[in-house]
Design a protein around this motif. Structure first.
Motif, mmCIF file in Angstrom:
data_model
loop_
_atom_site.group_PDB
_atom_site.id
_atom_site.type_symbol
_atom_site.label_atom_id
_atom_site.label_comp_id
_atom_site.label_asym_id
_atom_site.label_seq_id
_atom_site.Cartn_x
_atom_site.Cartn_y
_atom_site.Cartn_z
ATOM 1 N N UNK A 80 12.257 20.858 -5.736
ATOM 2 C CA UNK A 80 10.851 20.500 -5.578
ATOM 3 C C UNK A 80 10.753 19.179 -4.839
ATOM 4 N N UNK A 81 10.017 19.185 -3.759
ATOM 5 C CA UNK A 81 9.926 18.016 -2.897
ATOM 6 C C UNK A 81 8.697 17.181 -3.245
ATOM 7 N N UNK A 82 8.767 15.904 -2.921
ATOM 8 C CA UNK A 82 7.611 15.036 -3.137
ATOM 9 C C UNK A 82 6.441 15.529 -2.294
ATOM 10 N N UNK A 83 5.235 15.499 -2.811
ATOM 11 C CA UNK A 83 4.086 16.009 -2.047
ATOM 12 C C UNK A 83 3.747 15.097 -0.874
ATOM 13 N N UNK A 84 3.163 15.714 0.160
ATOM 14 C CA UNK A 84 2.607 14.954 1.277
ATOM 15 C C UNK A 84 1.148 15.367 1.443
#
Length: 524
Positions: A80-84
């Motif tokens: 899960x990637x950090x949101x942008x």
């Protein structure tokens, strides 16, 4: 897992993950559906290499882009990637580079958007996939073509929409090169067009396609129009696209010297401003990599494993005036690549250790493309039509071809589009006026979904020989609609064992029109 995730399994997974994503990303229950953001134009991926790739999506409001990545479509152990953020200044588009990926692996990515005004309101997720480039030898397949939704031929749902994209998808290419004229910002559409057979072409229309694009939002609308097509969105979810541009992203035969004073369609006559807006829309709405040293740069190299490097040219951004230069010596006005791009290409070709070096050019080398078709005057592409020693824009390419020979670089193949028909050209120094180069092949394909024209005449400066051509037959006319079937793409296969490169020229109905297999030159 298997080396190729089946299309049917992928589509089932995409549907299934519509609910599955809610739990991993701590999304709200589906009871808030009426207030949630939407993913408006599907997903896209692009510029994929062995360990990374760019993904893209657009939503309908200020929102956070939430991304999960996994090597299986079931997303059992996702990263899960950090949101942008997707904000109004980018028309709610967002793209990001996925890094630290395993090579030669199917990568699945799942995207959702959380409303910035209510982070508990989260969109239905969507899933896409691509395959990373290999670190060792394996078979590689890719497609290329150009020219989408041009000459007034848009999405006719009753005729199946942009069917060439569906045909290309059947071949499961590792990636697709869009060789330019990705949109037609200067090509307004009508609701209906009467065809020669008595039937009627019916375009899906949005407001931005009823006039030439002048504002930033109108340029953005050109892309959003194409993404209304079901075939294109399905293709984008499965196949990464490597984009380059040509003229119609801005205006026909665009250069910095383009004069729009007499073109009554335009109230904005400043071509520099139009090009700036077009460039911003191009980069906002495609999964092209960002180049910090030169934001907006289109030329670049994508390394796709030990068998292939692809060099993308930009013959628009750095050119002098069309048709103005016929000098025997290179001047700023005679350039079409520009000094920096030419120096970059030489360096990268010398440094390449890939077996095959594919040069993706948005315009052909030897075909004559006139700036003024009525008077058959002025070079719009490279060739100037005098069949003699290199002059004007031909000088940069003479310099490049001489350099390739002097540096003893082998296994170069040129791919292009632009002219709206398909052909295979062999450049033979024995037939050329300029002979200081190694022979090479240039393959032409397109349109994907636009009017069909041609064939063009060849300039003999670099000795091109026509080995195959398919274009409108004599008496068929010009600007033939997609419904006549003369829509083309190319397929390239590189064999992981023999390293042979095979090019097939294909049509929309998936007929193989012409095939060439090339043996690599091997060194010690």
């Amino acid at each position: 897992m298997s080396s190729r995730f089946s299309r049917r399994s992928f589509l089932k997974s995409s549907v299934a993950t519509g609910v599955a994503l809610a739990s991993p990303l701590a999304m709200p229950s589906l009871s808030r559906a009426a207030t949630r953001p939407e993913i408006t134009h599907g997903l896209q991926s692009g510029d994929v290499d062995a360990n990374s790739g760019v993904i893209w999506a657009r939503t309908d409001r200020p929102a956070r882009m939430l991304v999960e990545v996994d090597t299986t479509g079931s997303f059992e152990t996702p990263r899960r990637l950090a949101p942008i953020n997707a904000l109004p200044d980018s028309d709610f588009t967002a793209k990001r580079l996925l890094e630290d990926l395993p090579s030669d692996q199917d990568i699945f990515y799942r995207v959702a958007f959380a409303d910035l005004n209510d982070v508990n309101a989260v969109s239905e997720p969507m899933t896409g996939r691509f395959r990373t480039a290999p670190a060792s030898r394996r078979n590689v397949r890719f497609a290329w073509s150009g020219d989408t939704a041009g000459q007034g031929w848009g999405i006719d749902s009753d005729r199946g929409g942009m069917k060439t994209y569906a045909t290309m998808a059947k071949h499961q290419p590792d990636f697709f090169i869009h060789s330019g004229d990705t949109v037609y910002a200067d090509g307004p559409m009508k609701e209906t067009v009467d065809l020669m057979d008595g039937s009627v072409w019916k375009n899906v229309l949005i407001e931005e396609k009823t006039k030439v694009a002048e504002t930033l939002n109108e340029f953005r609308g050109q892309w959003k129009y194409n993404l209304l097509d079901d075939n294109l969105r399905a293709f984008n979810a499965e196949v990464p696209t490597f984009f380059q541009w040509d003229d119609h992203e801005v205006v026909n035969n665009w250069s910095d010297a383009k004069d729009l004073v007499s073109d009554d369609r335009y109230t904005e006559k400043n071509v520099h401003l139009l090009a700036a807006r077009a460039g911003r829309a191009f980069h906002e709405l495609t999964p092209i990599r960002y180049t910090p040293a030169e934001p907006g740069r289109v030329y670049r190299k994508i390394a796709y494993g030990p068998l292939l490097d692809v060099f993308f040219l930009d013959l628009r951004s750095y050119r002098g005036p069309n048709g103005a230069s016929m000098e025997d010596e290179m001047t700023p006005g005679s350039r079409i690549l520009g000094a920096e791009q030419l120096a970059w290409l030489k360096r990268e070709l010398v440094a390449s250790r890939a077996t095959w070096k594919v040069i993706a050019s948005d315009m052909p080398l030897g075909l004559i493309v006139w700036d003024n078709w009525k008077e058959q005057a002025g070079a719009e592409a490279v060739a100037n039509g005098d069949h003699g020693a290199p002059k004007g824009r031909e000088l940069e390419f003479a310099d490049l071809l001489r350099f390739i020979k002097t540096a003893d670089i082998d296994n170069i193949v040129w791919l292009t589009a632009d002219v709206h028909y398909t052909a295979a050209h062999y450049y033979n120094p024995d037939k050329a006026q300029f002979q200081d180069f190694k022979p090479f092949w240039e393959f032409v394909s397109g349109p994907i979904h636009a009017g069909t024209f041609g064939p063009n005449d060849l300039d003999m400066t670099f000795g091109p020989e026509v080995r195959y051509v398919k274009a409108p037959a004599e008496g068929q006319g010009v600007n033939l609609p997609p419904s006549m079937g003369l829509q083309f793409f190319g397929l390239v296969d590189i064999d992981g064992t023999s390293e042979q490169l095979t090019v097939r020229l294909m049509d929309r109905d998936d007929q193989e029109l012409h095939k060439v297999t090339l043996d690599p030159v091997r060194r010690g």
